[in-house]
Design a protein around this motif. Structure first.
Motif, PDB file in Angstrom:
ATOM      1  N   GLU A 152       0.841  -1.206   0.000  1.00 43.79           N
ATOM      2  CA  GLU A 152       0.000   0.000   0.000  1.00 43.79           C
ATOM      3  C   GLU A 152       0.875   1.255   0.000  1.00 43.79           C
ATOM      4  N   PHE A 153       1.942   1.244   0.785  1.00 43.73           N
ATOM      5  CA  PHE A 153       2.890   2.360   0.800  1.00 43.73           C
ATOM      6  C   PHE A 153       3.456   2.581  -0.604  1.00 43.73           C
ATOM      7  N   LEU A 154       3.898   1.511  -1.263  1.00 44.55           N
ATOM      8  CA  LEU A 154       4.457   1.630  -2.612  1.00 44.55           C
ATOM      9  C   LEU A 154       3.425   2.193  -3.586  1.00 44.55           C
ATOM     10  N   LYS A 155       2.211   1.714  -3.498  1.00 51.19           N
ATOM     11  CA  LYS A 155       1.136   2.184  -4.381  1.00 51.19           C
ATOM     12  C   LYS A 155       0.906   3.683  -4.192  1.00 51.19           C
ATOM     13  N   GLU A 156       0.851   4.120  -2.949  1.00 50.03           N
ATOM     14  CA  GLU A 156       0.626   5.540  -2.657  1.00 50.03           C
ATOM     15  C   GLU A 156       1.785   6.401  -3.159  1.00 50.03           C
ATOM     16  N   GLU A 157       3.000   5.942  -2.954  1.00 49.29           N
ATOM     17  CA  GLU A 157       4.165   6.723  -3.381  1.00 49.29           C
ATOM     18  C   GLU A 157       4.310   6.746  -4.899  1.00 49.29           C
ATOM     19  N   ARG A 158       3.915   5.669  -5.579  1.00 45.05           N
ATOM     20  CA  ARG A 158       3.895   5.688  -7.052  1.00 45.05           C
ATOM     21  C   ARG A 158       2.892   6.724  -7.542  1.00 45.05           C
ATOM     22  N   ALA A 159       1.723   6.755  -6.919  1.00 44.53           N
ATOM     23  CA  ALA A 159       0.685   7.721  -7.304  1.00 44.53           C
ATOM     24  C   ALA A 159       1.152   9.159  -7.087  1.00 44.53           C
ATOM     25  N   LEU A 160       1.985   9.385  -6.075  1.00 47.74           N
ATOM     26  CA  LEU A 160       2.525  10.716  -5.806  1.00 47.74           C
ATOM     27  C   LEU A 160       3.724  11.058  -6.700  1.00 47.74           C
ATOM     28  N   GLY A 161       4.208  10.068  -7.456  1.00 46.96           N
ATOM     29  CA  GLY A 161       5.338  10.296  -8.347  1.00 46.96           C
ATOM     30  C   GLY A 161       6.696  10.113  -7.701  1.00 46.96           C
ATOM     31  N   ASN A 162       6.735   9.551  -6.496  1.00 47.33           N
ATOM     32  CA  ASN A 162       8.004   9.357  -5.786  1.00 47.33           C
ATOM     33  C   ASN A 162       8.691   8.038  -6.101  1.00 47.33           C
ATOM     34  N   ILE A 163       7.955   7.117  -6.711  1.00 48.24           N
ATOM     35  CA  ILE A 163       8.511   5.808  -7.074  1.00 48.24           C
ATOM     36  C   ILE A 163       8.302   5.604  -8.567  1.00 48.24           C
ATOM     37  N   LEU A 164       9.371   5.237  -9.233  1.00 43.47           N
ATOM     38  CA  LEU A 164       9.311   4.962 -10.663  1.00 43.47           C
ATOM     39  C   LEU A 164       8.867   3.526 -10.916  1.00 43.47           C
ATOM     40  N   MET A 165       9.469   2.577 -10.169  1.00 41.24           N
ATOM     41  CA  MET A 165       9.108   1.172 -10.319  1.00 41.24           C
ATOM     42  C   MET A 165       9.583   0.392  -9.102  1.00 41.24           C
ATOM     43  N   ASN A 166       9.057  -0.800  -8.936  1.00 40.61           N
ATOM     44  CA  ASN A 166       9.449  -1.654  -7.806  1.00 40.61           C
ATOM     45  C   ASN A 166       9.151  -3.101  -8.140  1.00 40.61           C
ATOM     46  N   GLY A 167       9.818  -3.994  -7.408  1.00 42.45           N
ATOM     47  CA  GLY A 167       9.556  -5.411  -7.584  1.00 42.45           C
ATOM     48  C   GLY A 167      10.390  -6.243  -6.628  1.00 42.45           C
ATOM     49  N   LYS A 168       9.985  -7.503  -6.479  1.00 39.60           N
ATOM     50  CA  LYS A 168      10.697  -8.402  -5.565  1.00 39.60           C
ATOM     51  C   LYS A 168      11.686  -9.253  -6.339  1.00 39.60           C
ATOM     52  N   PHE A 169      12.715  -9.719  -5.638  1.00 39.04           N
ATOM     53  CA  PHE A 169      13.674 -10.643  -6.233  1.00 39.04           C
ATOM     54  C   PHE A 169      13.075 -12.041  -6.196  1.00 39.04           C
ATOM     55  N   THR A 170      13.234 -12.781  -7.269  1.00 39.30           N
ATOM     56  CA  THR A 170      12.612 -14.104  -7.362  1.00 39.30           C
ATOM     57  C   THR A 170      13.240 -15.130  -6.437  1.00 39.30           C
ATOM     58  N   ASP A 171      14.426 -14.841  -5.905  1.00 39.37           N
ATOM     59  CA  ASP A 171      15.058 -15.788  -4.982  1.00 39.37           C
ATOM     60  C   ASP A 171      14.647 -15.558  -3.520  1.00 39.37           C
ATOM     61  N   GLY A 172      13.743 -14.599  -3.276  1.00 37.48           N
ATOM     62  CA  GLY A 172      13.245 -14.359  -1.928  1.00 37.48           C
ATOM     63  C   GLY A 172      14.155 -13.533  -1.044  1.00 37.48           C
ATOM     64  N   SER A 173      15.212 -12.971  -1.616  1.00 37.44           N
ATOM     65  CA  SER A 173      16.186 -12.227  -0.798  1.00 37.44           C
ATOM     66  C   SER A 173      15.789 -10.787  -0.522  1.00 37.44           C
ATOM     67  N   GLY A 174      14.720 -10.312  -1.147  1.00 43.01           N
ATOM     68  CA  GLY A 174      14.280  -8.939  -0.922  1.00 43.01           C
ATOM     69  C   GLY A 174      13.690  -8.346  -2.178  1.00 43.01           C
ATOM     70  N   GLY A 175      13.898  -7.043  -2.357  1.00 46.51           N
ATOM     71  CA  GLY A 175      13.336  -6.371  -3.514  1.00 46.51           C
ATOM     72  C   GLY A 175      14.098  -5.105  -3.847  1.00 46.51           C
ATOM     73  N   LEU A 176      13.640  -4.437  -4.906  1.00 42.18           N
ATOM     74  CA  LEU A 176      14.264  -3.224  -5.402  1.00 42.18           C
ATOM     75  C   LEU A 176      13.185  -2.192  -5.679  1.00 42.18           C
ATOM     76  N   VAL A 177      13.439  -0.961  -5.263  1.00 43.29           N
ATOM     77  CA  VAL A 177      12.542   0.148  -5.545  1.00 43.29           C
ATOM     78  C   VAL A 177      13.376   1.255  -6.178  1.00 43.29           C
ATOM     79  N   ILE A 178      12.888   1.812  -7.278  1.00 39.73           N
ATOM     80  CA  ILE A 178      13.530   2.972  -7.876  1.00 39.73           C
ATOM     81  C   ILE A 178      12.728   4.198  -7.445  1.00 39.73           C
ATOM     82  N   TYR A 179      13.361   5.004  -6.596  1.00 41.56           N
ATOM     83  CA  TYR A 179      12.744   6.217  -6.065  1.00 41.56           C
ATOM     84  C   TYR A 179      13.211   7.436  -6.839  1.00 41.56           C
ATOM     85  N   LYS A 180      12.403   8.496  -6.792  1.00 38.09           N
ATOM     86  CA  LYS A 180      12.799   9.818  -7.260  1.00 38.09           C
ATOM     87  C   LYS A 180      12.823  10.724  -6.029  1.00 38.09           C
ATOM     88  N   ALA A 181      13.920  11.467  -5.864  1.00 36.38           N
ATOM     89  CA  ALA A 181      14.044  12.381  -4.728  1.00 36.38           C
ATOM     90  C   ALA A 181      15.028  13.486  -5.086  1.00 36.38           C
TER      91      ALA A 181
END
Length: 92
Positions: free
Chosen positions: A27-56
């Motif tokens: 939900e946080f990611l969805k809200e920040e994408r709508a505000l234009g603060n996140i370009l894209m995001n996704g999880k790593f398929t090996d379960g080790s975490g994820g990546l978010v591309i932010y704008k700041a």
């Protein structure tokens, strides 16, 4: 104000907390994408975490934003960031 892009790696700290707080994180990611603060995001398929591309505007603004993520606030994930130069040929 110039915009910078940041690659933020959200590495697994506590798998159980990550499962528990995933809905709030998404939900946080969805809200920040709508505000234009996140370009894209996704999880790593090996379960080790994820990546978010932010704008700041700068590192401090990025840290303030990232630390609002429930995964970080609730200690489910660690984070590491790097300023990222997006190739100018890409349009989103």
């Amino acid at each position: 104000m110039s915009v910078k892009y940041y690659a933020v790696f959200l590495t697994m700290k506590d798998e159980e907390l990550s499962k528990q707080h995933r809905p709030a994180h998404l939900e946080f990611l969805k809200e920040e994408r709508a505000l234009g603060n996140i370009l894209m995001n996704g999880k790593f398929t090996d379960g080790s975490g994820g990546l978010v591309i932010y704008k700041a505007s700068d590192d401090d603004a990025l840290i303030e934003l990232v630390e609002k993520d429930p995964y970080i606030k609730l200690k489910a994930r660690n984070y590491e960031f790097h300023e990222w130069e997006m190739e100018s040929d890409y349009q989103f």
